[in-house]
Motif scaffolding. Structure first.
Motif, short mmCIF file in Angstrom:
data_model
loop_
_atom_site.label_atom_id
_atom_site.label_comp_id
_atom_site.label_asym_id
_atom_site.label_seq_id
_atom_site.Cartn_x
_atom_site.Cartn_y
_atom_site.Cartn_z
N TYR A 1 35.89 -58.24 92.23
CA TYR A 1 36.26 -57.26 93.25
C TYR A 1 35.10 -57.01 94.20
CZ TYR A 1 37.32 -52.93 95.60
OH TYR A 1 37.52 -52.00 96.57
N ASN B 1 34.22 -54.57 97.80
CA ASN B 1 34.71 -53.55 98.72
C ASN B 1 34.69 -54.10 100.15
OD1 ASN B 1 32.10 -53.13 99.89
ND2 ASN B 1 31.58 -51.72 98.22
N ALA B 2 35.24 -53.33 101.08
CA ALA B 2 35.36 -53.79 102.47
C ALA B 2 34.00 -54.13 103.09
CB ALA B 2 36.08 -52.74 103.31
N GLU B 3 33.00 -53.35 102.78
CA GLU B 3 31.66 -53.60 103.33
C GLU B 3 31.09 -54.93 102.81
OE1 GLU B 3 27.27 -51.64 102.83
OE2 GLU B 3 28.94 -50.25 103.21
N GLN B 4 31.28 -55.19 101.52
CA GLN B 4 30.80 -56.45 100.94
C GLN B 4 31.55 -57.65 101.52
OE1 GLN B 4 31.52 -55.12 96.91
NE2 GLN B 4 29.34 -55.31 96.43
#
Length: 95
Positions: free
Chosen positions: A2, A4-7
């Motif tokens: 998983y 996140n959007a930033e990653q």
């Protein structure tokens, strides 16, 4: 795995800058680099989409520059474009 959007945005940007999947895994400090690299190869995963979005954006810009150079008479650029055209024709025929 998983992200996140930033990653995912960071993965996209690093792919755009032509970092390898291994280098991106190191930069993100992923716990399992092999799993990260495997996930990039699985269509439909968020990491696959992010990586290829960046990579293909860079590839598109490079090809646009190559086309422009070929139109301006660059022989190496013309040869490169012929290779691209042949690859596309081969893939379409054998798709």
């Amino acid at each position: 795995m998983y992200f996140n959007a930033e990653q995912l945005k960071e993965i996209e940007e690093m792919a755009y800058q032509l970092f390898t999947p291994f280098e991106i895994a190191l930069a993100l400090e992923t716990e399992d680099q092999d799993e990260f690299i495997d996930d990039i190869g699985i269509p439909g995963t968020d990491v696959h989409r992010a990586f290829y979005k960046g990579y293909l954006r860079q590839l598109g810009e490079l090809r646009a520059d190559t086309i422009k150079a070929a139109k301006n008479g660059s022989n190496p650029a013309q040869i490169e474009l012929i290779k691209c055209i042949n690859n596309i024709q081969r893939e379409v025929r054998h798709g």
